[in-house]
Design a protein around this motif. Sequence first.
Motif, short mmCIF file in Angstrom:
data_model
loop_
_atom_site.label_atom_id
_atom_site.label_comp_id
_atom_site.label_asym_id
_atom_site.label_seq_id
_atom_site.Cartn_x
_atom_site.Cartn_y
_atom_site.Cartn_z
N LEU A 321 -38.53 -43.26 -12.96
CA LEU A 321 -38.15 -42.06 -12.22
C LEU A 321 -36.91 -42.33 -11.37
O LEU A 321 -36.74 -43.43 -10.83
N HIS A 322 -36.09 -41.32 -11.27
CA HIS A 322 -34.89 -41.33 -10.46
C HIS A 322 -35.12 -40.32 -9.34
O HIS A 322 -35.02 -39.11 -9.55
N VAL A 323 -35.51 -40.82 -8.17
CA VAL A 323 -35.89 -39.96 -7.05
C VAL A 323 -34.70 -39.82 -6.12
O VAL A 323 -34.26 -40.81 -5.50
N GLU A 324 -34.16 -38.62 -6.01
CA GLU A 324 -33.00 -38.37 -5.16
C GLU A 324 -33.47 -37.83 -3.82
O GLU A 324 -34.33 -36.93 -3.76
N GLY A 331 -35.76 -38.55 9.41
CA GLY A 331 -36.49 -39.24 8.35
C GLY A 331 -35.99 -38.88 6.97
O GLY A 331 -34.83 -38.47 6.79
N TRP A 332 -36.85 -39.02 5.97
CA TRP A 332 -36.52 -38.83 4.56
C TRP A 332 -36.95 -37.46 4.08
O TRP A 332 -37.98 -36.93 4.50
N ASP A 333 -36.16 -36.89 3.15
CA ASP A 333 -36.55 -35.63 2.53
C ASP A 333 -36.02 -35.60 1.09
O ASP A 333 -35.10 -36.33 0.74
N LEU A 334 -36.62 -34.74 0.31
CA LEU A 334 -36.40 -34.73 -1.14
C LEU A 334 -35.17 -33.90 -1.54
O LEU A 334 -34.91 -32.85 -0.97
N ILE A 335 -34.45 -34.39 -2.54
CA ILE A 335 -33.54 -33.55 -3.31
C ILE A 335 -34.25 -33.15 -4.60
O ILE A 335 -34.50 -32.00 -4.85
N GLU A 336 -34.61 -34.14 -5.42
CA GLU A 336 -35.40 -33.84 -6.61
C GLU A 336 -35.99 -35.13 -7.19
O GLU A 336 -35.54 -36.23 -6.87
N VAL A 337 -36.99 -34.95 -8.04
CA VAL A 337 -37.62 -36.05 -8.76
C VAL A 337 -37.30 -35.89 -10.23
O VAL A 337 -37.70 -34.90 -10.85
N ASN A 338 -36.58 -36.85 -10.80
CA ASN A 338 -36.22 -36.79 -12.21
C ASN A 338 -37.08 -37.78 -12.99
O ASN A 338 -37.05 -38.99 -12.70
N PRO A 339 -37.85 -37.32 -13.98
CA PRO A 339 -38.78 -38.21 -14.71
C PRO A 339 -38.08 -39.00 -15.81
O PRO A 339 -38.47 -38.96 -16.98
#
Length: 480
Positions: A321-324, A331-339
């Motif tokens: 996975l490529h977690v952006e 803190g941390w927050d999501l852009i997207e989760v690429n499988p």
Amino acid sequence: MENTGAVLLLSHVGFSFMEDLAGAVTARGLRTCVLSSLPEPRHQDSRPGALADLADDVRVTPEHVLTPHDVEDYLDHLEAAGTTVLCCLTVWEGYRHLMALANARLGVPDLDEKQILQLRDKLTLRNRLADAGLSRGRASALTPETLAERRGDGRRHFVKPVSGIASFGTFPLTGDTTWADLERIAAEARSDTVYAAAFTTDPVPPPQAGAPADPGRGPDTAASDGAVPAASGHHGGAPAVEFLVEDYVPGREFSFEAVVVDGEPHIVAVHEKCEVTEAEGTVLENACVSPPTSLSAEETAAGIRWVTSVLDVLDIDWGCLHVEARHNPSGWDLIEVNPRVGGSLISPSVAALTGGPSLLDLWLDCLLTARRPAGFRARLESLSFAADGTTPSPNATFFRVFFADPGTIREVGLSDDLPLRPVVSQVLLQPGDVVESSSREVFLGQVLWRMDRADRDAILPGLLPASEQAIEIVYETEPR
């Protein structure tokens, strides 16, 4: 084909890192079987032959988009030929659910098809993580009504396709954004032979018209609740393109390269996107460095814990996975989760960082050892970041991606005046190529450098500006 182990590779329009993947399969003494959708017209004479030179068995379908039936039928063909297919792999995100379908049939542990489609639904994913306390933002389907509401509420927002790829149609919402802008981007997406089917989780083969610039030679980057089709839905049999609008995620941008084995995530690399350009209609990720330069070990460790929590909430037990994500003082927050693996030079950057396997190598080995993963897990752990945010690698990497402007290319090539010799350099377009205006990135080339981590802080300040001229290009006319 004799009865021997083989790997099934799924190729989109004849490309999708086939040279790299076939090389990795061959290096393991296995056979390579390629199932590809029909290349664009300009590559239909050359690309099937190139695939035949790479692989032991190749099938090219008559349509530009692979279907579940294509995969099942090709597996039947290989089985009848006496070939033992050990696993299936693709880097094209639009086929990731087909890879999952094939691995399920083969009995290879992997994410299932439903999980893949849920990960690709960025609207539902954002709100699911917000409900779990792992994202401070929320998303809504973009309609003329929500566009007007968000545009006038005085806050920052971001627009992206509900299911998309390669930063196509991703941009910050401004007071000047109109529904006509979304109509235009949706029309571009629907007419793009290469990318059209990636904008839905229920693909319909796109129209035959091809995009003038060829992302097939460049990097591969891979159902929603109440989302309304932009630009009034389906046209000419092409898939609808749905957009979302979400709260803007502030901070510096990073990606976590994760390999998950039997529920245990390993962070092989963390890349800092040291240059990101938010252009009209897209976001260009210009340059990356790994390990990050702006994070402390404690902040990196917090990021690893956050990523682990995200993958746990999403029930991710297997895969690459490529977690952006973005990091700021909150803190941390999501852009997207690429499988899938990250696009561009993420995979060779991992090889340069570890001094050994690339990310594609690790994903392939994860699949090949999934039934008995103990040995692979130990090897993976020795390469990965520790829980305290430190890496065992003595290396650092930096790479830059170049994007073409609209125009006709007259000259293009790699500069011979660089302060450090690259370990990977690729020029992806050539003289005579015509680049049209588009709401997606058009890759020109990419260059990767490796250095000792102890020397990075001394080297990088000079390399960063010098690297901007690593690929030299002249257009027939000034870019529009």
